[in-house]
Design a protein around this motif. Structure first.
Motif, short mmCIF file in Angstrom:
data_model
loop_
_atom_site.label_atom_id
_atom_site.label_comp_id
_atom_site.label_asym_id
_atom_site.label_seq_id
_atom_site.Cartn_x
_atom_site.Cartn_y
_atom_site.Cartn_z
N VAL A 1 0.72 -1.19 0.08
CA VAL A 1 -0.31 -0.11 -0.10
C VAL A 1 0.88 1.20 -0.05
O VAL A 1 0.21 2.32 -0.18
CB VAL A 1 -0.89 0.00 1.18
CG1 VAL A 1 -1.74 -1.06 1.31
CG2 VAL A 1 -0.22 0.26 2.42
N ARG A 2 2.13 1.03 0.01
CA ARG A 2 3.12 2.32 0.19
C ARG A 2 2.78 3.21 -1.09
O ARG A 2 2.87 2.50 -2.18
CB ARG A 2 4.49 1.76 0.63
CG ARG A 2 5.15 2.94 0.78
CD ARG A 2 6.73 2.73 0.99
NE ARG A 2 6.73 1.77 2.24
CZ ARG A 2 7.17 0.41 2.35
NH1 ARG A 2 7.55 -0.23 1.41
NH2 ARG A 2 6.93 -0.03 3.56
N GLY A 3 2.66 4.32 -0.97
CA GLY A 3 2.50 5.31 -2.27
C GLY A 3 0.95 5.52 -2.52
O GLY A 3 0.65 6.41 -3.31
N ARG A 4 0.23 4.67 -1.83
CA ARG A 4 -1.35 4.69 -2.21
C ARG A 4 -2.12 5.21 -1.08
O ARG A 4 -3.13 5.80 -1.11
CB ARG A 4 -1.74 3.43 -2.88
CG ARG A 4 -1.01 2.98 -4.13
CD ARG A 4 -1.95 1.61 -4.71
NE ARG A 4 -1.71 0.67 -3.92
CZ ARG A 4 -2.77 -0.05 -3.34
NH1 ARG A 4 -4.06 0.41 -3.81
NH2 ARG A 4 -2.64 -1.26 -2.49
N PHE A 5 -1.80 4.63 0.17
CA PHE A 5 -2.31 4.72 1.44
C PHE A 5 -1.53 5.72 2.00
O PHE A 5 -0.47 5.78 2.39
CB PHE A 5 -2.66 3.73 2.17
CG PHE A 5 -3.36 2.57 1.65
CD1 PHE A 5 -4.08 2.72 0.24
CD2 PHE A 5 -3.95 1.57 2.23
CE1 PHE A 5 -4.87 1.63 -0.43
CE2 PHE A 5 -4.72 0.50 1.78
CZ PHE A 5 -5.36 0.64 0.66
N THR A 6 -2.39 6.67 2.84
CA THR A 6 -1.83 7.54 3.87
C THR A 6 -2.39 7.46 5.23
O THR A 6 -3.81 7.62 5.25
CB THR A 6 -1.83 9.07 3.40
OG1 THR A 6 -1.21 9.00 1.99
CG2 THR A 6 -1.18 10.12 4.23
N ILE A 7 -1.61 7.48 6.30
CA ILE A 7 -2.34 7.51 7.76
C ILE A 7 -2.05 8.84 8.29
O ILE A 7 -0.98 9.45 8.15
CB ILE A 7 -1.87 6.42 8.55
CG1 ILE A 7 -2.33 6.25 9.92
CG2 ILE A 7 -0.21 6.35 8.64
CD1 ILE A 7 -2.16 4.91 10.40
N SER A 8 -2.95 9.33 8.86
CA SER A 8 -3.02 10.60 9.63
C SER A 8 -3.81 10.62 11.17
O SER A 8 -4.42 9.67 11.33
CB SER A 8 -3.35 11.74 8.96
OG SER A 8 -4.60 11.47 8.59
N ARG A 9 -3.53 11.60 11.92
CA ARG A 9 -4.32 11.54 13.04
C ARG A 9 -4.75 13.19 13.28
O ARG A 9 -3.68 13.95 13.21
CB ARG A 9 -3.41 10.99 14.12
CG ARG A 9 -4.10 11.07 15.60
CD ARG A 9 -3.14 10.08 16.64
NE ARG A 9 -3.77 10.30 17.95
CZ ARG A 9 -3.21 9.66 19.05
NH1 ARG A 9 -2.20 8.82 18.79
NH2 ARG A 9 -3.69 9.78 20.11
N ASP A 10 -5.75 13.55 13.96
CA ASP A 10 -6.18 14.58 14.27
C ASP A 10 -6.14 14.44 15.90
O ASP A 10 -7.27 13.64 16.46
CB ASP A 10 -7.61 14.86 13.94
CG ASP A 10 -8.09 16.22 14.24
OD1 ASP A 10 -7.65 16.68 15.37
OD2 ASP A 10 -8.83 16.93 13.53
N THR B 1 -8.54 11.17 16.67
CA THR B 1 -9.18 10.23 15.46
C THR B 1 -8.20 10.02 14.54
O THR B 1 -7.42 11.10 14.26
CB THR B 1 -10.40 11.05 14.90
OG1 THR B 1 -11.44 11.35 15.77
CG2 THR B 1 -10.90 10.39 13.72
N ALA B 2 -7.89 8.90 14.08
CA ALA B 2 -6.99 8.54 12.98
C ALA B 2 -7.79 8.37 11.77
O ALA B 2 -8.90 8.05 11.73
CB ALA B 2 -6.22 7.37 13.31
#
Length: 117
Positions: A63-72, A77-78
């Motif tokens: 998934v590298r390059g297509r998916f992005t994980i982030s957090r507020d 919330t992630a």
């Protein structure tokens, strides 16, 4: 304890995008990392992406390059933004939290992502 509630799964065509959300509640301060796992039928659960509290990210090679994980952090919330989805991304996606001090990890209930034309 930490509780996780996911949302955002669904049906999408190949090449499409989805955003998964994971809202954490409870002892938020004990969370070391949040991430996403997925499990396809007949397969083992696998790590998709993880984000530690110091900002370090880890992605599965698929998934590298297509998916992005982030957090507020303000909303506890992630998010997992998934672009250019492929049929092989079809799975139940589970939110996961690594808890400090040898406390067992927390899991969400899972949300189905189906990539199909």
């Amino acid at each position: 304890q930490v509780q996780l509630v996911e949302s955002g799964g669904g049906l999408v065509q190949p090449g499409g995008s989805l955003i998964l959300s994971c809202a954490a509640s409870g002892k938020i301060g004990t969370i070391y990392a949040m991430g996403w796992y997925r499990q396809a039928p007949g397969q083992e659960r696998e790590l998709v992406a993880q984000l530690t509290r110091d900002g370090t990210t880890n992605y599965a090679s698929a998934v590298r390059g297509r998916f992005t994980i982030s957090r507020d952090n303000d909303k506890n919330t992630a998010f997992l933004r998934m672009n250019n989805l492929k049929p092989e991304d079809t799975a139940v996606y589970y939110c996961h939290a690594v808890i400090m001090d040898n406390v067992p990890s927390a899991w969400g209930q899972g949300t189905q992502v189906t990539v199909s034309s």
